[in-house]
Scaffold this motif. Structure first.
Motif, short mmCIF file in Angstrom:
data_model
loop_
_atom_site.label_atom_id
_atom_site.label_comp_id
_atom_site.label_asym_id
_atom_site.label_seq_id
_atom_site.Cartn_x
_atom_site.Cartn_y
_atom_site.Cartn_z
N ALA A 46 -9.48 7.86 7.05
CA ALA A 46 -10.04 7.40 5.78
C ALA A 46 -11.22 8.28 5.36
N THR A 47 -12.01 8.73 6.35
CA THR A 47 -13.14 9.61 6.05
C THR A 47 -12.66 10.97 5.56
N PHE A 84 -13.14 12.19 1.69
CA PHE A 84 -13.85 13.38 1.23
C PHE A 84 -12.96 14.22 0.32
N VAL A 85 -11.68 14.34 0.68
CA VAL A 85 -10.75 15.10 -0.16
C VAL A 85 -10.65 14.46 -1.55
N GLY A 86 -10.47 13.14 -1.57
CA GLY A 86 -10.37 12.44 -2.85
C GLY A 86 -11.65 12.54 -3.66
N GLY A 99 -9.63 7.24 0.51
CA GLY A 99 -9.82 6.52 1.76
C GLY A 99 -8.88 5.34 1.89
N ILE A 100 -8.69 4.60 0.80
CA ILE A 100 -7.81 3.44 0.84
C ILE A 100 -6.37 3.86 1.09
N LEU A 101 -5.92 4.92 0.43
CA LEU A 101 -4.54 5.39 0.63
C LEU A 101 -4.32 5.82 2.08
N ARG A 146 -0.08 0.90 8.33
CA ARG A 146 1.39 0.77 8.44
C ARG A 146 1.89 1.38 9.75
N ARG A 147 1.38 2.57 10.09
CA ARG A 147 1.85 3.25 11.30
C ARG A 147 1.45 2.49 12.56
#
Length: 257
Positions: free
Chosen positions: A49-50, A54-56, A88-90, A97-98
């Motif tokens: 998520a981190t 950061f990418v998002g 982060g949410i995605l 899920r995994r």
């Protein structure tokens, strides 16, 4: 800059973000253990998520700057919180899920770690003077940032500090609500309270309005509040399961695996 180590400049901004991730991982790990979930899953959740947060945040920031993007925008500064939240949410949903984790339990457990991490990150913004401060003010606590990344000699509202204080208050409220409310409602309260905090603080900033006199962050904040209210209304009537009950369900899930 905090200090130089082996010729590398260590920035307060980066240190604060690393500290936020470590504290969030620790808090979420403890919350997972109380629910008999794997602590390693909590750490994986925070890590990915981190990274994608950061990418998002960077992608969203660059879209905001387009087409006037400069080399400075591509550097280690310049991130937009709501882009990071989406990224982060995605990433978190993929990990959930995994690892076959219960979504509502994880969401409720993540509310306080998310809030605390946000407050720590805002302290980094405050120390570095990254330009997210507010309008000029003559109030006694107005502060200038002559050595900030985005320098100003004029006293302004230290809005990152306001947000850090509000994050501490919201975290305290969420801790109390978690004792009575179902996990989904707790996460809804997180979205609502954090959105409200950003909505109010944004009135002190200098961002340009885009719709109905509201800035883009305020529109995101209103969306966060709306979703939060829906989640609270939907899950508030659900009985708050005890930690023992949640643990029993988690153990049964692990046994099936």
């Amino acid at each position: 800059m905090l200090f130089t180590f082996l010729g590398v400049d260590v920035q307060s901004y980066g240190v604060s973000k690393a500290a936020a991730a470590l504290v969030a991982a620790w808090l979420l790990g403890r919350a997972f253990e109380r629910r008999a979930l794997w602590k390693d899953s909590a750490h994986a959740l925070v890590l990915w998520a981190t990274v994608w947060g950061f990418v998002g945040a960077k992608v969203y920031y660059l879209l905001e700057q387009y087409p006037a993007i400069t080399a400075h925008d591509l550097g280690g500064m310049g991130f937009t919180w709501y882009g990071g939240l989406v990224g982060g949410i995605l990433a978190a949903l993929v990990v959930i899920r995994r690892h076959q984790l219960p979504l509502d339990v994880v969401a409720g457990a993540a509310a306080v770690p998310l809030t605390v991490a946000y407050g720590i990150g805002r302290l980094g913004c405050f120390v570095s003077g990254d330009g997210t401060y507010g309008r000029p003010t003559e109030l006694p606590w107005g502060m200038a940032f002559p050595s900030g990344v985005v320098a100003t000699d004029v006293p302004v509202h230290p809005t990152p500090l306001y947000e850090a204080v509000l994050a501490a208050v919201v975290a305290g409220v969420l801790v109390l609500l978690a004792r009575r409310w179902a996990p989904g409602a707790v996460f809804g309260a997180y979205l609502g309270l954090s959105g409200l905090s950003r909505l109010l603080v944004e009135y002190l900033r200098t961002n340009d309005p885009v719709v109905l006199g509201l800035t883009q962050p305020q529109l995101w904040a209103l969306a966060s509040i709306a979703v939060g209210c829906v989640l609270v209304a939907r899950h508030r009537t659900s009985p708050r399961r005890s930690t023992v009950e949640e643990t029993d369900d988690a153990r049964a899930d692990l046994a099936v695996r």
